[in-house]
Design a protein around this motif. Structure first.
Motif, PDB file in Angstrom:
ATOM      1  N   UNK A 239       0.625  -1.486   0.202  1.00  0.00           N
ATOM      2  CA  UNK A 239      -0.006  -0.246  -0.157  1.00  0.00           C
ATOM      3  C   UNK A 239       0.868   1.019  -0.201  1.00  0.00           C
ATOM      4  N   UNK A 240       2.174   0.986  -0.221  1.00  0.00           N
ATOM      5  CA  UNK A 240       3.236   2.095  -0.329  1.00  0.00           C
ATOM      6  C   UNK A 240       2.389   3.667  -1.123  1.00  0.00           C
ATOM      7  N   UNK A 241       2.969   3.255  -1.896  1.00  0.00           N
ATOM      8  CA  UNK A 241       2.658   4.644  -2.632  1.00  0.00           C
ATOM      9  C   UNK A 241       1.177   4.852  -2.513  1.00  0.00           C
ATOM     10  N   UNK A 242       0.577   4.109  -2.363  1.00  0.00           N
ATOM     11  CA  UNK A 242      -1.122   4.992  -2.329  1.00  0.00           C
ATOM     12  C   UNK A 242      -1.396   5.336  -0.814  1.00  0.00           C
ATOM     13  N   UNK A 243      -0.005   5.695   0.266  1.00  0.00           N
ATOM     14  CA  UNK A 243      -0.958   5.448   1.310  1.00  0.00           C
ATOM     15  C   UNK A 243       0.499   7.501   1.626  1.00  0.00           C
ATOM     16  N   UNK A 246      -1.478   9.676  -1.095  1.00  0.00           N
ATOM     17  CA  UNK A 246      -3.059  10.237  -0.487  1.00  0.00           C
ATOM     18  C   UNK A 246      -3.027  10.518   0.710  1.00  0.00           C
ATOM     19  N   UNK A 247      -2.358   9.647   1.918  1.00  0.00           N
ATOM     20  CA  UNK A 247      -2.536  10.390   2.987  1.00  0.00           C
ATOM     21  C   UNK A 247      -1.748  11.210   3.135  1.00  0.00           C
ATOM     22  N   UNK A 248      -0.028  11.003   3.189  1.00  0.00           N
ATOM     23  CA  UNK A 248       0.455  11.855   3.662  1.00  0.00           C
ATOM     24  C   UNK A 248       1.588  13.299   2.146  1.00  0.00           C
ATOM     25  N   UNK A 250       2.460  13.147  -0.752  1.00  0.00           N
ATOM     26  CA  UNK A 250       3.853  13.345  -1.830  1.00  0.00           C
ATOM     27  C   UNK A 250       3.464  13.365  -2.745  1.00  0.00           C
ATOM     28  N   UNK A 251       3.891  14.122  -3.434  1.00  0.00           N
ATOM     29  CA  UNK A 251       4.020  13.781  -5.604  1.00  0.00           C
ATOM     30  C   UNK A 251       4.623  13.158  -5.656  1.00  0.00           C
ATOM     31  N   UNK A 252       4.878  12.034  -7.055  1.00  0.00           N
ATOM     32  CA  UNK A 252       5.388  11.769  -7.515  1.00  0.00           C
ATOM     33  C   UNK A 252       6.550  11.755  -7.123  1.00  0.00           C
ATOM     34  N   UNK A 253       6.857  13.069  -7.581  1.00  0.00           N
ATOM     35  CA  UNK A 253       9.445  12.912  -7.582  1.00  0.00           C
ATOM     36  C   UNK A 253       9.220  13.135  -6.126  1.00  0.00           C
ATOM     37  N   UNK A 254       8.610  13.424  -5.289  1.00  0.00           N
ATOM     38  CA  UNK A 254       8.713  13.147  -3.580  1.00  0.00           C
ATOM     39  C   UNK A 254       9.032  11.316  -3.717  1.00  0.00           C
ATOM     40  N   UNK A 255       8.173  10.401  -3.825  1.00  0.00           N
ATOM     41  CA  UNK A 255       7.853   9.643  -3.580  1.00  0.00           C
ATOM     42  C   UNK A 255       9.461   9.515  -4.209  1.00  0.00           C
ATOM     43  N   UNK A 256       9.628   9.258  -5.185  1.00  0.00           N
ATOM     44  CA  UNK A 256      10.433   8.746  -6.012  1.00  0.00           C
ATOM     45  C   UNK A 256      12.006   9.206  -5.762  1.00  0.00           C
TER      46      UNK A 256
END
Length: 415
Positions: A239-243, A246-248, A250-256
Motif C-alpha cells: 500500500x506504500x504508493x497509495x499511502x 493520498x495520506x501523506x 507526496x508528489x510522484x517526484x517526492x516518492x521517487x
C-alpha cells in the motif's frame, strides 16, 4: 595475508555473480512494469504482475525442494540464471499480454528453484566463519543494486527503448551465469542416487520436513516467526504508493526521491555491517535489525510530511540489512544442507499462502475503514510482535543455536 585472500576468492566470485544478477533484477522490474502498462494502459494489469510470483510459489513449492535436494545445487542455480536470461529476451517478441504473462509464469517457476538452491549452495560453498561477513557483503551488493538498477533501467529506456533494455537485462543474467560457472562443484551426485520425482517421493519429503521441524522446534519457530513478522512489512509495502501520495500527500517526484534515499540508507547500513559484522553476534543482528526496522515503519505509518517519512524510511532501510544478514546466517548455521532445499521450499510455500491472504485482507480493510488507520494499526501490531519475537531470540536457554564464536576464534588462530 595471501592465504586469507585466497580463501575469499571463491566467495568473492559468488558475490560478483549475485551482484550482477541483482542489477538485472531491478532493471527488469522497471522494464516489465512499463512494457505491461504500455501494452494495456491498465493499472490492474500491472498489479497482476505482483500476484504471479506468490501464486506460482503455491503451485511449485510443494515439489521444488524434493527436486533440489537430490541434484547439484550449482547446476540448478546456473540453469535458472540462463533460463531467466532466455525468457526475458523473449518478452519483447511477445505479441499480447497473455504471452507476456505466460513468460512471467516461466520466470517465476525458475525463481522458485533459484532461491532454495542458491541458499543451499551458499551454505555449502561458504564456510561457517565467513557466513556473517558474506551475508553482510551480499546485503551491500543487493542494496547498491536497488539504487543503481532502476537508474540504469530508466536511462536505458530513455536512450534506447524497452526491448533493448530487456535484452541488455538478459545479458546481465548471462554474465552472472558465466561467473557462477567458474565456481567449484560442492557435491558429487551419481545419477543412480537420484530418486524419481513422484507423488510418493514428495509425500515422503514432507515427512522429512515435519521431522526436522519437530526435532528443531526453536530453529523452525525463529524462522517462521521471522516470516510472520515480515507479513506486516509486505502488507504495508503493498500500500506504500497509495499511502504516501493520498495520506501523506507526496508528489510522484517526492516518492521517487524517497525510494532513492531509502536505498542510500540500505547501502550505508550494509557497508557498516560488512565492516563490523564479526563484532556483532547473530542474535543482536536479528534483534536490533528487526526492532529498529519496525520502529522505522511506525514513524512511516504516523508521518505527516516528506521530512518525517524520510526519517522512517532511512531507519528501516538502514536496519533491514542487519535483519536479513542475521537471519540468513542463523538459517545457514542451523538447517542441514541435506534437507535445506525441502525445508526452504516448504517455508516459502507457507509464506506465499499467508502473504496472498494477508495482503488482500489488508487491502479490503483499508477500503472498508481507512488506509491511514489500517497502516497505523499494522505498524503498532508489528512493533508489539517484534518485541515478543526479540524476547524469544534473546532467550538464554537457546544461545547454543547461535553458532559463531568458535568458528571466528578458529579463523583468528589460523590467521
Amino acid at each position: 595475508m595471501k592465504q586469507h585472500l585466497n580463501e575469499w576468492k571463491t566467495p568473492s566470485i559468488l558475490l560478483g555473480s549475485l551482484g550482477i544478477a541483482s542489477l538485472g533484477d531491478f532493471i527488469y522490474l522497471v522494464a516489465i512494469n512499463i512494457i505491461v502498462y504500455q501494452m494495456t494502459g491498465s493499472a490492474a494489469a500491472v498489479a497482476g504482475l505482483w500476484v504471479i510470483g506468490p501464486l506460482t510459489n503455491i503451485v511449485t513449492k510443494f515439489w521444488t525442494g524434493s527436486f533440489i535436494d537430490y541434484r547439484s545445487k550449482k547446476h540448478i542455480v546456473l540453469v535458472t540464471l540462463i533460463a531467466r536470461a532466455l525468457f526475458i529476451a523473449l518478452i519483447p517478441l511477445a505479441s499480447n499480454l497473455l504471452a507476456v504473462y505466460a513468460i512471467l509464469v516461466v520466470l517465476s517457476v525458475a525463481k522458485s528453484f533459484f532461491g532454495p538452491a542458491l541458499m543451499t549452495y551458499i551454505t555449502m560453498l561458504v564456510s561457517p566463519h565467513k557466513r556473517k561477513r558474506f551475508n553482510s557483503l551480499r546485503s551491500f551488493s543487493s542494496s547498491s543494486a536497488f539504487i543503481i538498477g532502476p537508474a540504469i533501467g530508466g536511462t536505458l529506456i530513455l536512450t534506447t527503448n524497452i526491448s533493448v533494455t530487456l535484452w541488455l537485462t538478459a545479458v546481465f543474467y548471462l554474465l552472472a551465469s558465466l561467473l557462477l560457472a567458474l565456481l567449484p562443484e560442492t557435491e558429487k551426485i551419481e545419477p543412480t542416487e537420484i530418486p524419481a520425482l513422484t507423488f510418493a517421493q514428495v509425500a515422503r519429503d514432507f515427512t522429512v520436513v515435519y521431522a526436522f521441524m519437530a526435532e528443531r522446534k526453536y530453529v523452525s519457530a525463529i524462522y517462521l516467526g521471522f516470516l510472520a513478522v515480515m507479513l506486516f512489512s509486505f502488507a504495508m509495502d503493498a500500500q506504500e504508493v497509495v499511502f504516501t501520495q493520498q495520506v501523506i500527500g507526496l508528489t510522484e517526484v517526492e516518492y521517487s526521491l524517497l525510494i532513492s534515499i531509502t536505498g542510500i540508507g540500505s547501502v550505508s547500513g550494509a557497508l557498516l555491517l560488512s565492516i563490523f559484522s564479526n563484532k556483532v553476534s547473530i542474535r543482536y543482528m536479528i534483534v536490533i535489525g528487526l526492532l529498529m526496522m519496525t520502529f522505522g515503519y511506525v514513524i512511516y505509518a504516523f508521518s505527516w510530511s516528506f521530512a518525517s517519512v524520510t526519517v522512517g524510511f532511512i531507519i528501516l532501510g538502514f536496519f533491514n540489512v542487519f535483519l536479513n544478514a542475521g537471519i540468513a546466517t542463523f538459517y545457514q548455521n542451523n538447517v542441514p544442507v541435506s534437507v535445506m532445499g525441502r525445508v526452504t521450499s516448504i517455508f516459502q510455500l507457507i509464506q506465499s499462502v499467508f502473504q496472498i491472504f494477508f495482503i488482500l485482507g489488508i487491502g479490503l480493510l483499508a477500503d472498508l475503514v481507512s488506509l491511514k488507520l489500517t497502516i497505523g494499526a499494522l505498524a503498532v501490531t508489528m512493533l508489539v510482535t517484534a518485541f515478543l519475537y526479540a524476547i524469544a531470540v534473546l532467550n538464554p536457554r537457546y544461545s547454543g543455536w547461535y553458532i559463531e564464536e568458535v568458528e571466528i576464534k578458529e579463523e583468528l588462530t589460523r590467521g
